[in-house]
Design a protein around this motif. Sequence first.
Motif, PDB file in Angstrom:
ATOM      1  N   LEU A 267      34.598  34.577  22.451  1.00 15.83           N
ATOM      2  CA  LEU A 267      33.512  33.612  22.573  1.00 15.83           C
ATOM      3  C   LEU A 267      34.036  32.185  22.678  1.00 15.83           C
ATOM      4  CD1 LEU A 267      30.985  35.080  19.987  1.00 15.83           C
ATOM      5  CD2 LEU A 267      30.730  35.047  22.485  1.00 15.83           C
ATOM      6  N   LEU A 268      35.007  31.837  21.844  1.00 14.62           N
ATOM      7  CA  LEU A 268      35.547  30.480  21.856  1.00 14.62           C
ATOM      8  C   LEU A 268      36.244  30.148  23.162  1.00 14.62           C
ATOM      9  CD1 LEU A 268      36.937  30.292  18.209  1.00 14.62           C
ATOM     10  CD2 LEU A 268      35.156  28.832  19.174  1.00 14.62           C
ATOM     11  N   LEU A 269      36.876  31.132  23.771  1.00 13.18           N
ATOM     12  CA  LEU A 269      37.602  30.902  25.021  1.00 13.18           C
ATOM     13  C   LEU A 269      36.742  31.163  26.250  1.00 13.18           C
ATOM     14  CD1 LEU A 269      41.006  32.475  23.957  1.00 13.18           C
ATOM     15  CD2 LEU A 269      40.492  30.048  24.229  1.00 13.18           C
ATOM     16  N   GLY A 270      35.511  31.599  26.050  1.00 17.51           N
ATOM     17  CA  GLY A 270      34.590  31.769  27.160  1.00 17.51           C
ATOM     18  C   GLY A 270      34.977  32.866  28.127  1.00 17.51           C
ATOM     19  N   ILE A 271      35.470  33.990  27.632  1.00 17.85           N
ATOM     20  CA  ILE A 271      35.911  35.090  28.489  1.00 17.85           C
ATOM     21  C   ILE A 271      34.715  35.976  28.813  1.00 17.85           C
ATOM     22  CG2 ILE A 271      37.415  37.106  28.642  1.00 17.85           C
ATOM     23  CD1 ILE A 271      39.290  35.636  26.677  1.00 17.85           C
ATOM     24  N   SER A 272      34.428  36.125  30.085  1.00 13.65           N
ATOM     25  CA  SER A 272      33.247  36.881  30.522  1.00 13.65           C
ATOM     26  C   SER A 272      33.556  38.371  30.655  1.00 13.65           C
ATOM     27  CB  SER A 272      32.774  36.354  31.880  1.00 13.65           C
ATOM     28  OG  SER A 272      33.740  36.665  32.886  1.00 13.65           O
TER      29      SER A 272
ATOM     30  N   GLU B 258      37.102  42.708  33.121  1.00 17.19           N
ATOM     31  CA  GLU B 258      37.199  43.870  33.999  1.00 17.19           C
ATOM     32  C   GLU B 258      38.126  43.648  35.188  1.00 17.19           C
ATOM     33  OE1 GLU B 258      33.170  44.432  35.093  1.00 17.19           O
ATOM     34  OE2 GLU B 258      32.544  45.205  33.122  1.00 17.19           O
ATOM     35  N   THR B 259      38.440  42.374  35.507  1.00 16.16           N
ATOM     36  CA  THR B 259      39.118  42.122  36.780  1.00 16.16           C
ATOM     37  C   THR B 259      40.423  41.339  36.688  1.00 16.16           C
ATOM     38  OG1 THR B 259      37.740  40.148  37.101  1.00 16.16           O
ATOM     39  CG2 THR B 259      36.957  42.229  38.079  1.00 16.16           C
ATOM     40  N   THR B 260      40.444  40.213  35.970  1.00 16.33           N
ATOM     41  CA  THR B 260      41.588  39.289  36.107  1.00 16.33           C
ATOM     42  C   THR B 260      42.097  38.700  34.799  1.00 16.33           C
ATOM     43  OG1 THR B 260      40.094  37.387  36.435  1.00 16.33           O
ATOM     44  CG2 THR B 260      40.833  38.578  38.418  1.00 16.33           C
TER      45      THR B 260
ATOM     46  N   ASP C 228      44.855  35.742  34.324  1.00 16.93           N
ATOM     47  CA  ASP C 228      44.278  34.442  33.953  1.00 16.93           C
ATOM     48  C   ASP C 228      44.885  33.927  32.653  1.00 16.93           C
ATOM     49  OD1 ASP C 228      42.657  34.783  36.157  1.00 16.93           O
ATOM     50  OD2 ASP C 228      40.866  35.317  35.004  1.00 16.93           O
ATOM     51  N   TRP C 229      45.137  34.836  31.721  1.00 17.06           N
ATOM     52  CA  TRP C 229      45.678  34.450  30.412  1.00 17.06           C
ATOM     53  C   TRP C 229      47.054  33.803  30.561  1.00 17.06           C
ATOM     54  CZ3 TRP C 229      43.075  34.928  25.793  1.00 17.06           C
ATOM     55  CH2 TRP C 229      43.819  34.688  24.628  1.00 17.06           C
TER      56      TRP C 229
END
Length: 334
Positions: A44-49, A54-56, A60-61
């Motif tokens: 939640l804090l990092l805004g990961i959807s 499921e994809t990237t 991205d990390w």
Amino acid sequence: MIESSDRPLRFDVHVHLAGVGTQGSGCWTSPAFTRRPSFVCLRLLLGISDRQLETTIDQDWVAMISSLTAESNLDYAVVLGFDGVYDAAGQLDQSRSQLIVPSAWVFESCERYGNLLPAPSINPYRHDALDLLEEAGARGAVLIKWLPIVQAFDPSSARSRPFLRRAAELGIPLLIHAGTGEVTFKTIDPTVGSLRGLIPALEMGITIVVAHTAAPVHYSRDPSELPLLRELLHRYPNLWVDNSGLANPSRFLHLSRFADDGFIGSRTLHGSDFPIISNAFYYPHRLTLRQMRQVEGEKNRLEREVLLKRAMRFGEETFTRAGGVLSNLDRWVS
């Protein structure tokens, strides 16, 4: 000490890679771990959807860590892999494992981004541990990451000795979570966490960095091993600590004490424990309101840790002395 053209290089020695296996990274996260409060809160804090997961997300990390490092006062971030739990035959026990960030992904990430340094995690109980250690040495690992109470192995056991002997020969340091409880992950074997379990490796001459300065979790009933840590630091010049994960709810009271301790400070390396969140507002007795606002106003979480440690009066050497502790830096630092 490795230096740039005008100053010693600055390192963060404790930055976590993470992943779920997107685009063939080889990472894996257990369903149980994704339900832990620590995972949910960080997401939640990092805004990961959901779509990103499921994809990237794995790719991205890594890109995010590299960007944060480049936009901070740091020169390099040591990125940590994570191994699982292994059974008596040295095979992966997926039912007790929580996260796997394999060595291959650690090295691929660092070969892609020039400001990241590889720290794979290799459980010494796995059947191919020595082969992976050889590969890690050949590919330039700067240290090996261990978390025994989560990865369920005893660093002092006979089963760990072949790994330790070869690590000593290769000159690769170990970054070990020892002497404390664990919050982010579920503890699998609480009996293997004592600092005393590090003595065989220290006797072999292996350089060891103890994560979180072995600070006990505030609400844990585990006895503090800080007196033992001090004893071992006096006895073994190859023992170091990092100051990662000390400005969060579980350990925040310790940070001021370590900053004021000249002896422990002289053996401390800077670490952020990213993505674990720190908070300057724990320290109104130490920081001015302006300093707290400056730290908390910094959006770059790696730079926020740098600002906080400086405000807490950790010396500049805290950020640079890893240049004399990590191995294989000549492979990565130009």
